[in-house]
Write a protein that holds these residues in place. Structure first.
Motif, PDB file in Angstrom:
ATOM      1  N   MET A 177       0.712  -1.188  -0.125  1.00  0.00           N
ATOM      2  CA  MET A 177      -0.128   0.061   0.078  1.00  0.00           C
ATOM      3  C   MET A 177       1.029   0.742  -0.123  1.00  0.00           C
ATOM      4  N   VAL A 178       1.208   1.769   1.339  1.00  0.00           N
ATOM      5  CA  VAL A 178       2.468   2.641   1.593  1.00  0.00           C
ATOM      6  C   VAL A 178       3.895   2.628   0.726  1.00  0.00           C
ATOM      7  N   ALA A 179       4.154   1.458   0.583  1.00  0.00           N
ATOM      8  CA  ALA A 179       5.423   1.791  -0.485  1.00  0.00           C
ATOM      9  C   ALA A 179       4.850   1.745  -2.002  1.00  0.00           C
ATOM     10  N   ALA A 180       4.123   1.222  -2.205  1.00  0.00           N
ATOM     11  CA  ALA A 180       3.349   0.972  -3.522  1.00  0.00           C
ATOM     12  C   ALA A 180       4.195   2.599  -4.338  1.00  0.00           C
ATOM     13  N   GLY A 181       2.910   3.660  -3.921  1.00  0.00           N
ATOM     14  CA  GLY A 181       3.788   4.854  -4.418  1.00  0.00           C
ATOM     15  C   GLY A 181       5.081   5.315  -4.162  1.00  0.00           C
ATOM     16  N   VAL A 182       6.123   4.941  -3.612  1.00  0.00           N
ATOM     17  CA  VAL A 182       7.299   5.110  -3.427  1.00  0.00           C
ATOM     18  C   VAL A 182       8.453   4.348  -5.032  1.00  0.00           C
ATOM     19  N   TYR A 183       7.495   3.328  -4.389  1.00  0.00           N
ATOM     20  CA  TYR A 183       8.346   2.561  -5.723  1.00  0.00           C
ATOM     21  C   TYR A 183       7.992   2.940  -6.466  1.00  0.00           C
ATOM     22  N   PHE A 184       6.572   3.292  -6.897  1.00  0.00           N
ATOM     23  CA  PHE A 184       5.945   3.865  -8.683  1.00  0.00           C
ATOM     24  C   PHE A 184       6.703   4.866  -9.182  1.00  0.00           C
ATOM     25  N   ILE A 185       7.151   5.748  -8.006  1.00  0.00           N
ATOM     26  CA  ILE A 185       8.187   7.087  -8.827  1.00  0.00           C
ATOM     27  C   ILE A 185       9.487   6.510  -9.273  1.00  0.00           C
ATOM     28  N   ALA A 186      10.025   5.179  -7.729  1.00  0.00           N
ATOM     29  CA  ALA A 186      11.362   4.979  -8.426  1.00  0.00           C
ATOM     30  C   ALA A 186      11.506   4.698  -9.380  1.00  0.00           C
ATOM     31  N   ARG A 187      10.529   3.616  -9.987  1.00  0.00           N
ATOM     32  CA  ARG A 187      10.454   2.766 -10.861  1.00  0.00           C
ATOM     33  C   ARG A 187       9.995   3.860 -12.962  1.00  0.00           C
ATOM     34  N   LEU A 188       9.876   4.980 -12.985  1.00  0.00           N
ATOM     35  CA  LEU A 188       9.115   6.237 -13.422  1.00  0.00           C
ATOM     36  C   LEU A 188       9.617   7.159 -12.831  1.00  0.00           C
ATOM     37  N   LEU A 189      10.966   6.804 -11.793  1.00  0.00           N
ATOM     38  CA  LEU A 189      11.277   8.265 -11.837  1.00  0.00           C
ATOM     39  C   LEU A 189      12.096   9.162 -12.772  1.00  0.00           C
ATOM     40  N   PRO A 190      12.213   8.588 -13.931  1.00  0.00           N
ATOM     41  CA  PRO A 190      13.039   9.540 -15.590  1.00  0.00           C
ATOM     42  C   PRO A 190      11.893  10.635 -15.579  1.00  0.00           C
ATOM     43  N   VAL A 191      10.769  10.125 -15.764  1.00  0.00           N
ATOM     44  CA  VAL A 191       9.356  10.887 -16.246  1.00  0.00           C
ATOM     45  C   VAL A 191       9.583  12.283 -15.230  1.00  0.00           C
ATOM     46  N   PHE A 192       9.236  11.900 -14.041  1.00  0.00           N
ATOM     47  CA  PHE A 192       9.806  13.415 -12.881  1.00  0.00           C
ATOM     48  C   PHE A 192      10.807  13.816 -13.021  1.00  0.00           C
ATOM     49  N   GLU A 193      11.769  13.435 -13.558  1.00  0.00           N
ATOM     50  CA  GLU A 193      13.228  14.327 -13.477  1.00  0.00           C
ATOM     51  C   GLU A 193      13.340  15.578 -15.370  1.00  0.00           C
ATOM     52  N   ALA A 194      12.027  14.902 -16.224  1.00  0.00           N
ATOM     53  CA  ALA A 194      12.063  16.002 -16.913  1.00  0.00           C
ATOM     54  C   ALA A 194      11.083  16.817 -16.287  1.00  0.00           C
ATOM     55  N   SER A 195      10.777  17.301 -15.482  1.00  0.00           N
ATOM     56  CA  SER A 195       9.760  18.602 -14.740  1.00  0.00           C
ATOM     57  C   SER A 195      10.590  18.908 -13.516  1.00  0.00           C
ATOM     58  N   GLN A 196      11.422  19.750 -13.801  1.00  0.00           N
ATOM     59  CA  GLN A 196      11.813  20.975 -13.018  1.00  0.00           C
ATOM     60  C   GLN A 196      11.119  21.612 -11.742  1.00  0.00           C
ATOM     61  N   ALA A 197       9.948  22.088 -12.052  1.00  0.00           N
ATOM     62  CA  ALA A 197       9.086  21.950 -10.857  1.00  0.00           C
ATOM     63  C   ALA A 197       8.302  21.000 -10.707  1.00  0.00           C
ATOM     64  N   ALA A 198       7.832  19.669 -10.742  1.00  0.00           N
ATOM     65  CA  ALA A 198       7.497  18.485  -9.876  1.00  0.00           C
ATOM     66  C   ALA A 198       8.555  17.879  -9.376  1.00  0.00           C
ATOM     67  N   MET A 199       9.513  18.077  -9.432  1.00  0.00           N
ATOM     68  CA  MET A 199      10.272  17.967  -8.905  1.00  0.00           C
ATOM     69  C   MET A 199      10.420  18.991  -7.075  1.00  0.00           C
ATOM     70  N   VAL A 200      10.750  19.771  -7.760  1.00  0.00           N
ATOM     71  CA  VAL A 200      10.748  21.400  -6.378  1.00  0.00           C
ATOM     72  C   VAL A 200       9.592  20.880  -5.851  1.00  0.00           C
ATOM     73  N   VAL A 201       8.391  20.739  -6.271  1.00  0.00           N
ATOM     74  CA  VAL A 201       6.827  20.436  -5.285  1.00  0.00           C
ATOM     75  C   VAL A 201       6.845  19.370  -4.752  1.00  0.00           C
ATOM     76  N   MET A 202       7.650  17.924  -5.591  1.00  0.00           N
ATOM     77  CA  MET A 202       7.962  17.128  -5.060  1.00  0.00           C
ATOM     78  C   MET A 202       8.606  17.086  -3.323  1.00  0.00           C
ATOM     79  N   ALA A 203       9.695  18.097  -3.331  1.00  0.00           N
ATOM     80  CA  ALA A 203      10.612  18.028  -2.017  1.00  0.00           C
ATOM     81  C   ALA A 203       9.975  18.744  -1.582  1.00  0.00           C
ATOM     82  N   VAL A 204       8.920  20.319  -1.568  1.00  0.00           N
ATOM     83  CA  VAL A 204       8.033  20.562  -0.473  1.00  0.00           C
ATOM     84  C   VAL A 204       7.272  19.626   0.498  1.00  0.00           C
ATOM     85  N   MET A 205       6.667  18.761  -0.637  1.00  0.00           N
ATOM     86  CA  MET A 205       5.006  17.909  -0.108  1.00  0.00           C
ATOM     87  C   MET A 205       6.735  17.039   0.989  1.00  0.00           C
TER      88      MET A 205
END
Length: 664
Positions: A254-282
């Motif tokens: 359950m709760v580990a699934a979300g973290v694992y999902f981002i880890a698997r698709l991390l290049p998708v998030f790295e493609a957006s600097q804004a998304a990385m900052v939002v993730m850091a604030v969150m």
């Protein structure tokens, strides 16, 4: 067998065990426990075999088209890299421990067959998420986990707390799943496929047209599933379910699934600097806010729940600085010690004989009564507080280390702002984590509450599992940071000098300050004249001591809402304690912003339906009814009346004809 065949059997066996357990639960109850434990244990062995064969080398990929769609294909696909192989081992280990532990913890529960089947299905769904190489198939496991959590959190459905918690967990996670599903469709549209490998290839070639939008949509779903701010409020309430379920949800599913999902698709998030900052604030808000809330909770399971939210914040922070190795390293070590913490808490609750005695302020003399839980929970709390050489130290330092690398410019994979946010929040959270870990240990095992009756020794299946999980909690980190880079991206996961000194120093300081505050509050409690307690009608020692601490003098009266007599959390948080204990009133905010407007809208719709629509319907039916009544009254059955009416009508017609003719 081939590696692909073994991987297919890993999620399949628990699923078949769940189906068999549901079918035989009533007709052959003797088979329920073997069907709960053996398929999960077998899956654990198979995950270990798959990990050995994968060995951190090239990913194992296999796929077959599920059905023609006419556009973006949906495939039954496997994608097993080093991350997937090791996370699957963690899922199998924790699920097996939970199933074995549950045979003792729920041995007298009449609904154990359905419980065990749902745990097996839960495990199968998470393993499907881990191994799946197609996002639509991953979504199936993602949603199955949601419905399993609904039933398992609501296992004690007789209580209103369990019913409300199960509904809240389901609805809040579904709130995040809506944008998550839209994000998956948008991602597949840009990439032309749901396959993970093809999506990552599209990202590398710069083929994503809307990276920021896609990343933020996916992040909303992750926030709901992994209990990150602002969709984290369901997780503390989910403690209304059985304690082994809490261990499973918090440690491996359950709760580990979300973290694992981002880890698997991390290049998708790295493609957006804004998304990385939002993730850091969150991550930063989640870390610090949940740690403050944990320091104010009285229920031991709610402390651990907020602790999970904070540790997931560390993992999300590592992803925000573009290091999935550190994130998954902390996910693995956290899974071991958090499962141990919850299962040890279950032993404490079991020793008290009722789930209602999870309040730490009511615990007394537990160290000698449950020594296994005492020693193993001490190990797990030291790992949680990131004290070397326990596993949590190495994995948490890996997160702080990569944040430091971003800040100092040693990597350009993430914006410097994200690095600063994660580093500062991580260090602040290190102090608070050690503080609430020390507070939990002091109140649970050295508390001055009302001693509960002794319910005897705990079942062997419960205590053995604690010692099994204590091994990775103690020893995993010492060698894992040397071995895991070969399984992950090759980046160094070893602790750095600066963050190690800062993090450990702050953790030790947090523990010492908390201990000093506890000694201060217990000194006040010791001044209460216990002889006066017996003279006070209707009073008891704990309540009288509580008021004495509140007023710094022996005062007796209505003290139902007085503070715990020796709770260092109140002294440390001061006026912030009341707000932290209520989760900073986020539920009240959501009620004001969303629940009340929805209810007001529903009331308006109900009013319009009743007063406008129904009035129109009633009016439309009233006219024919009145005409019918008039016609019915004219049908008297009297022949003379009918002849008279006929003659009158004839006369009227004749007069009308004459008038028309005359006018012509």
């Amino acid at each position: 067998m081939t590696t692909t065949t073994l991987a297919v059997l890993v999620p399949l066996l628990p699923c078949l065990g769940a189906v068999a357990g549901l079918l035989l639960g009533r007709t052959a109850p003797g088979f329920v426990r073997p069907l709960a434990v053996l398929p999960t244990l077998t899956s654990l062995v198979l995950t270990a075999l798959v990990a050995v064969r994968q060995g951190g080398d090239a990913a194992v990929d296999a796929a077959t088209e599920l059905t023609p769609t006419g556009s973006v294909p949906i495939e039954l696909a496997l994608h097993i890299d080093g991350f997937a192989a090791l996370v699957a081992v963690l899922v199998g280990l924790v699920a097996s421990c939970v199933q074995i532990y549950s045979t003792g913890y729920l041995r007298d529960d009449p609904r154990y067959p359905s419980y065990a089947a749902l745990v097996s299905l839960f495990t199968s769904a998470m393993l499907l998420v881990v191994y799946s190489g197609d996002l639509m198939v991953l979504l199936v496991g993602w949603e199955v986990m949601g419905i399993c959590s609904y039933f398992l959190v609501g296992h004690y459905w007789e209580t209103p707390q369990a019913r409300a918690a199960s509904l809240k967990a389901f609805l809040v996670t579904k709130l995040g799943d809506v944008p998550f599903l839209i994000g998956l469709f948008a991602l597949a549209t840009d990439a032309g496929s749901f396959r993970v490998t093809r999506i990552l290839g599209t990202v590398v070639s710069g083929g994503l047209d809307h990276p920021t939008l896609i990343a933020l949509l996916l992040l909303a779903g992750v926030a709901g599933k992994s209990a990150q701010f602002p969709l984290h409020t369901w997780l503390p309430d989910a403690m209304a379910g059985p304690t082994p379920v809490s261990a499973l949800i918090h440690a491996a599913t359950m709760v580990a699934a979300g973290v694992y999902f981002i880890a698997r698709l991390l290049p998708v998030f790295e493609a957006s600097q804004a998304a990385m900052v939002v993730m850091a604030v969150m991550a930063a808000v989640t870390m610090t806010g949940s740690a403050l809330a944990a320091l104010a909770q009285d229920d031991i399971k709610r402390v651990l729940a907020y602790s999970t939210i904070g540790q997931l914040g560390y993992m999300t922070g590592a992803l925000a600085v573009a290091d999935r190795g550190a994130a998954v390293f902390h996910l693995l070590s956290h899974g071991a010690f958090k499962a141990l913490l919850f299962l040890a808490a279950g032993v404490i609750i079991h020793a008290a004989g009722t789930n209602s005695l999870a309040a730490m302020s009511r615990m007394r003399n537990l160290r000698d009564r449950i020594p296994d839980a005492y020693w193993t929970m001490t190990v797990a709390l030291l790992a949680l507080a990131a004290i070397p050489p326990f596993s949590g130290f190495f994995s948490k330092e890996a997160v702080l280390g990569v944040a430091e690398h971003v800040v100092t410019g040693h990597t350009e994979h993430a914006p410097a702002a994200a690095g600063w946010i994660v580093l500062v929040a991580g260090l602040v959270t290190a102090v608070l984590t050690a503080a609430y870990a020390m507070r939990l240990w002091l109140l649970a095992f050295r508390g001055r509450g009302t001693e509960a009756p002794d319910h005897g020794r705990q079942p062997l299946t419960m205590t053995v599992v604690l010692w099994v999980l204590a091994v990775p909690s103690l020893a995993l980190g010492g060698f894992a940071f040397r071995v895991l880079p070969d399984w992950f991206d090759g980046r160094d996961l070893g602790p750095t000098l600066t963050t190690s000194v800062l993090g450990t120093g702050l953790a030790v300081a947090g523990g010492i300050v908390t201990y000093a505050a506890w000694r201060h509050t217990t000194a006040y409690a010791a001044r209460v004249p216990l002889g006066a307690v017996a003279a006070h009608p209707g009073g008891d020692a704990a309540r009288v001591e509580a008021e004495a601490i509140a007023t710094h003098e022996p005062a007796y009266g209505d003290i139902a809402h007085a503070p715990d007599p020796a709770d260092p959390g109140r002294l440390l948080l001061g006026p912030l304690h009341r707000h932290a204990a209520a989760g900073f009133h986020l539920d009240a905010v959501y009620t004001a912003l969303f629940v009340r407007p929805v209810r007001a809208g529903a009331s308006l719709v109900r009013f319009l339906d009743r007063e406008v629509v129904e009035t129109y319907v009633r009016g439309a039916g009233a006219l024919p009814r009145w005409l019918g009544t008039a016609v019915r009254r004219s049908q008297t059955g009297n022949v003379q009346t009918y002849v008279s009416a006929l003659l009158a009508g004839t006369v009227v017609l004749a007069v009308a004809v004459v008038l028309v003719a005359t006018g012509a």
